[in-house]
Design an enzyme around this catalytic site. Sequence first.
Site, PDB file in Angstrom:
ATOM      1  N   GLY A 111     -56.833 -35.776  -0.655  1.00 47.11           N
ATOM      2  CA  GLY A 111     -57.380 -37.042  -0.215  1.00 47.11           C
ATOM      3  C   GLY A 111     -58.522 -36.876   0.761  1.00 47.11           C
ATOM      4  O   GLY A 111     -59.248 -35.881   0.756  1.00 47.11           O
ATOM      5  N   LYS A 170     -51.983 -38.189  21.183  1.00 48.56           N
ATOM      6  CA  LYS A 170     -52.307 -38.685  22.527  1.00 48.56           C
ATOM      7  C   LYS A 170     -52.403 -37.551  23.547  1.00 48.56           C
ATOM      8  O   LYS A 170     -51.684 -37.510  24.549  1.00 48.56           O
ATOM      9  CB  LYS A 170     -51.300 -39.743  22.983  1.00 48.56           C
ATOM     10  CG  LYS A 170     -51.349 -41.020  22.138  1.00 48.56           C
ATOM     11  CD  LYS A 170     -50.479 -42.118  22.714  1.00 48.56           C
ATOM     12  CE  LYS A 170     -50.645 -43.407  21.909  1.00 48.56           C
ATOM     13  NZ  LYS A 170     -49.815 -44.511  22.458  1.00 48.56           N
ATOM     14  N   ILE A 189     -58.318 -33.038   7.992  1.00 50.25           N
ATOM     15  CA  ILE A 189     -57.545 -31.880   7.536  1.00 50.25           C
ATOM     16  C   ILE A 189     -57.896 -31.516   6.094  1.00 50.25           C
ATOM     17  O   ILE A 189     -58.179 -30.344   5.804  1.00 50.25           O
ATOM     18  CB  ILE A 189     -56.035 -32.108   7.718  1.00 50.25           C
ATOM     19  CG1 ILE A 189     -55.709 -32.272   9.204  1.00 50.25           C
ATOM     20  CG2 ILE A 189     -55.240 -30.933   7.129  1.00 50.25           C
ATOM     21  CD1 ILE A 189     -54.270 -32.650   9.497  1.00 50.25           C
ATOM     22  N   GLY A 212     -60.102 -37.169   4.885  1.00 50.26           N
ATOM     23  CA  GLY A 212     -59.711 -36.944   6.270  1.00 50.26           C
ATOM     24  C   GLY A 212     -60.117 -35.577   6.757  1.00 50.26           C
ATOM     25  O   GLY A 212     -60.552 -34.707   5.990  1.00 50.26           O
ATOM     26  N   GLU A 272     -55.862 -38.702  -7.067  1.00 56.04           N
ATOM     27  CA  GLU A 272     -55.997 -40.140  -6.888  1.00 56.04           C
ATOM     28  C   GLU A 272     -57.447 -40.495  -6.597  1.00 56.04           C
ATOM     29  O   GLU A 272     -58.023 -41.411  -7.174  1.00 56.04           O
ATOM     30  CB  GLU A 272     -55.100 -40.558  -5.730  1.00 56.04           C
ATOM     31  CG  GLU A 272     -55.144 -42.010  -5.354  1.00 56.04           C
ATOM     32  CD  GLU A 272     -54.143 -42.292  -4.243  1.00 56.04           C
ATOM     33  OE1 GLU A 272     -52.943 -42.262  -4.534  1.00 56.04           O
ATOM     34  OE2 GLU A 272     -54.572 -42.515  -3.089  1.00 56.04           O
ATOM     35  N   GLY A 285     -50.513 -43.455  -2.794  1.00 57.64           N
ATOM     36  CA  GLY A 285     -50.044 -42.547  -3.839  1.00 57.64           C
ATOM     37  C   GLY A 285     -49.330 -41.321  -3.314  1.00 57.64           C
ATOM     38  O   GLY A 285     -49.119 -40.358  -4.064  1.00 57.64           O
TER      39      GLY A 285
END
Length: 431
Positions: A215, A361, A219, A217, A238, A336
Amino acid sequence: MTWNENLARVRASVDDAVGLVRDGDWLVVPVGAGEPPALLTALSERRRSLHGVTVVQMLPLRPFGYFDPETVDHIRPVSMFLGGPSRAGAQAGWLPLIHGHFSDFPVMFARGEVRSDIVFALASPMDADGYFHLGVSADYTLAAIERARTVVLEVNPHVPRTGGPAKVHISKVSAWIEDDRPLTTLPPSETGPVQQAIAKFVEPLIHDGDTLQIGIGGIPDAVVALLKGKHDLGVHSEMIGDGLLSLIESGAVTNRRKTFMPGKMVATFALGSEKLYRFLDTCPDFELHPSDFTNDPYIASQNDNLVSLNATLQIDLLGQCGSESLGPKPYSATGGQTDFIRAANRSKGGRSIIVVPSTAKGDTISRIVPTLTPGTHVSASKNDVNYVVTEYGVAQLRGRTSNERVEALIGIAHPAFRDELRAQAKAMHLI
């Protein structure tokens, strides 16, 4: 009547096209970059003249005017996966979600479980055979079109003409408008030391000849940067974005060793740069398919050595992943993730990988927790999760006892939280 005559007959102004929306309609919009900006801007401008209209879409990207709590009686946005424009509304409670796996959404439309009265979609100019290509978003749109009373296309020359079934014949089009603004693009993700450390643990889990689902991002982008020396990778995903494009350009992706649709790359939507969209327009090896094909675990698992790479927000000591909310507060949706985890688990030689930074955080909160925060939506069950990777290592969970799972996950937690996690695990009688 010829196709070109039909094309001329149903050409419309933006105002006339938006005028086809009726009070009470459910209006369906494709995922991501497939949203038609001219139509949705015009719809937003006249929203106070409508009543009881619902706009259903997945991963909205542009902040159209109907994302407005003051006008939900006129137009109510509903999301199947949150994006920037819809997240605040979902967290405040005035924008509802439709829950489900991405693979199920076309079936929901086909069965009428989700209404589809009118579809607004972005499309390429009509080809010689009378088809408009959806180009960047196949998703659930074809199923919605089959159920819809009215189909309105925003025709844009920047939309690629892709292979596969993601196209609409002129005979199904009620009206179309023309617009030539650039497609919505996605800037590159930032990758820092944590993302790069996680990527170094993921890279050995991906082998020459594997088929990838990756996907967007920081990483995934960091992982992709380490895969350019691999050979004969395949794509059944996907989404296709610039990360996978860089692998294609490096020569690492050939699709030659795929056992399902060899030689072909498959996805259900594209989201990235203008360069990506231009590439798809000229790539004969790429096919865009609805998500009940790309994401169906049975179909995707026919790729041997399928590797799925997905992220989570929080994971408990038995392996349950909360990937879409923290407590009841939603951040995304199911999408997905489980589709491809299950596909990879079914695949001969497959591997499903969940990646998660160990803390949040500023290292004050552990993302590996004894139990998920109360109210958190479980996106992937403990029975499905296999590899979990943080910047501290890899935990392999499938086939492991509950005690072994706990020890493996504590072993990849941030060192500052390991003693506390072990004490909590003992108090819960997990070890």
